[in-house]
Design an enzyme around this catalytic site. Sequence first.
Site, PDB file in Angstrom:
ATOM      1  N   MET A  80       0.814  -1.211   0.000  1.00  0.00           N
ATOM      2  CA  MET A  80       0.000   0.000   0.000  1.00  0.00           C
ATOM      3  C   MET A  80       0.851   1.266   0.000  1.00  0.00           C
ATOM      4  O   MET A  80       2.042   1.234   0.304  1.00  0.00           O
ATOM      5  CB  MET A  80      -0.920   0.001   1.216  1.00  0.00           C
ATOM      6  CG  MET A  80      -1.911  -1.158   1.233  1.00  0.00           C
ATOM      7  SD  MET A  80      -2.851  -1.305   2.772  1.00  0.00           S
ATOM      8  CE  MET A  80      -3.895   0.152   2.680  1.00  0.00           C
ATOM      9  N   HIS A  81       0.223   2.372  -0.350  1.00  0.00           N
ATOM     10  CA  HIS A  81       0.675   3.744  -0.098  1.00  0.00           C
ATOM     11  C   HIS A  81       1.689   4.303  -1.099  1.00  0.00           C
ATOM     12  O   HIS A  81       1.802   5.518  -1.229  1.00  0.00           O
ATOM     13  CB  HIS A  81       1.268   3.889   1.306  1.00  0.00           C
ATOM     14  CG  HIS A  81       0.433   3.338   2.403  1.00  0.00           C
ATOM     15  ND1 HIS A  81      -0.894   3.659   2.563  1.00  0.00           N
ATOM     16  CD2 HIS A  81       0.733   2.457   3.400  1.00  0.00           C
ATOM     17  CE1 HIS A  81      -1.375   3.021   3.619  1.00  0.00           C
ATOM     18  NE2 HIS A  81      -0.418   2.283   4.137  1.00  0.00           N
ATOM     19  N   ASP A 239      -3.014  -4.927   0.102  1.00  0.00           N
ATOM     20  CA  ASP A 239      -2.637  -6.189   0.742  1.00  0.00           C
ATOM     21  C   ASP A 239      -3.458  -6.509   1.984  1.00  0.00           C
ATOM     22  O   ASP A 239      -3.783  -7.673   2.244  1.00  0.00           O
ATOM     23  CB  ASP A 239      -1.134  -6.227   1.049  1.00  0.00           C
ATOM     24  CG  ASP A 239      -0.624  -5.055   1.874  1.00  0.00           C
ATOM     25  OD1 ASP A 239      -1.433  -4.232   2.365  1.00  0.00           O
ATOM     26  OD2 ASP A 239       0.609  -4.946   2.018  1.00  0.00           O
TER      27      ASP A 239
END
Length: 508
Positions: A80-81, A239
Amino acid sequence: MGLLLGFDLGTSSVKAVLFDPQTSQTLAVAAQEYPIQRPAPNRAEQDPAAWWDAVVAVTRRVLIQTGRRDVAGLSFSGQMHGAVLLDAAGRPVHPAIIWADARSATACAQLVAPFGPAHYAAIAGTLPAPGFFGATLRWLAEYEPELLARTSQAVLPKDYIRLRMTGEAATEVSDAAGTGVFDVTRGQWAVEILAAAGLPRGLFPRVLASTAVAGQLSAAAAAVMGLPAGLPVVAGCADQPAQAIGNGLLTPGAASVTVGSGGQVFAPLQPAGYSGAPVGTPLSLPTDPRLHVFNHAAPGMWYVLGAILSAGLALRWLRQVTGLADAPAAYARLSAEAAMVAPGADGLLFLPYLAGERTPHMDPRARGAFVGLSAHHTRGHLARAVMEGVALALRQALEICLALTGPAEQLIAAGGGAASPVWRQILADALGQPLRQSLLAELAGVGAALLAGVGTGVYPNLDGACQQVVQLGPAAEPDPARRAVYDDLYARFVGLYPRLREDADAGG
């Protein structure tokens, strides 16, 4: 009925999971690592080309392992991110800036300042953290505007892989939610945050449902991967929700506690009275600046995520500093030594803030500590204190999460740390609830495969897929006597860091 191919694009490696929906069995798994580049102490980058090369390699390996190419569809779970900056032709103009990058700390404050923490979290479901997609773009706008000017669009890591497969740039709701600049109640980019940050709306890709078919596998991608051209490529998800799908966590009433490198508490959330609403409809969604409230891959659902930064990492650190770095079965030795020590580690308490902390402190300057250390303590005491400190930190995160979602009748243990019977029992005793272990391997990859199955019509919906596939083992039951010890220890644990914060900050 064809096979389903799930990709789990992690921080250190990608895994391909070839899954047979007829037997609900994983037929093959292949993994390939890639490095993290650190051009400066506070930076963490990866080469998107290395991701793609690894995806190609693991795809070919699972096909060779099984001798089968009858794939019905494929999808993704992704770290992520992070931000991948693309030119007008869809080519990266810079290495990907991933979640572990810390350069954007000042940008986080700049994003929040026009709104205040409570209002910002009410929109985005979270306060931004260093390494978040939105904070990275805000940092670039201030410190590297020429790079941002060369960027036509920015995508998240797994979305870049899907772009390479289909030629179509997009994201989906669960990964978009983790950017810190997404309106989690309306399911669209937070235009007021983008405007206040001076970030052009055109940088941000279209947002799909996690089970939507985002495109078809191009002839060029199919040739290098060894797959038939034209396969449906399903959008996928971040995820954390992918792992939740593998655990069957789609609706409120259950939660998971994961002990991986970090630790996570995941609890599905649905607003009171919500029965489905069109995209763009504002909802009353409870939020807490100490937590992340993000859109789930399951339609019409959200989840609350409490995150601690050092769980398994804390035990790995202990392995290093106690001379077991190269010892065979080092973790088994530490677990065996911890099992010989009574609950409470003979007065030794561990704060697991070795890399700062998110929930509940949201403090990158937080620091770890052993408190109560004396000459009679052994390595076994240290190991047990580490396991207990992580368990108590997860209890604190769980209590804050459940204050938003309501009680969880079932808790599921996941991650490598939960595979240790000693640590799993400590968790059950510290949390005071039975703790069932997920029996599925490669949860995120299987979750991605199930998304592919729903998107291509193999399963009617995610609930039906999970009913067929999810497997949970027997529960580790909490012991009342040990629970009483941990209740006393927890009261000490919660009060310690507020008293030590000033000293921790002074240590840098």
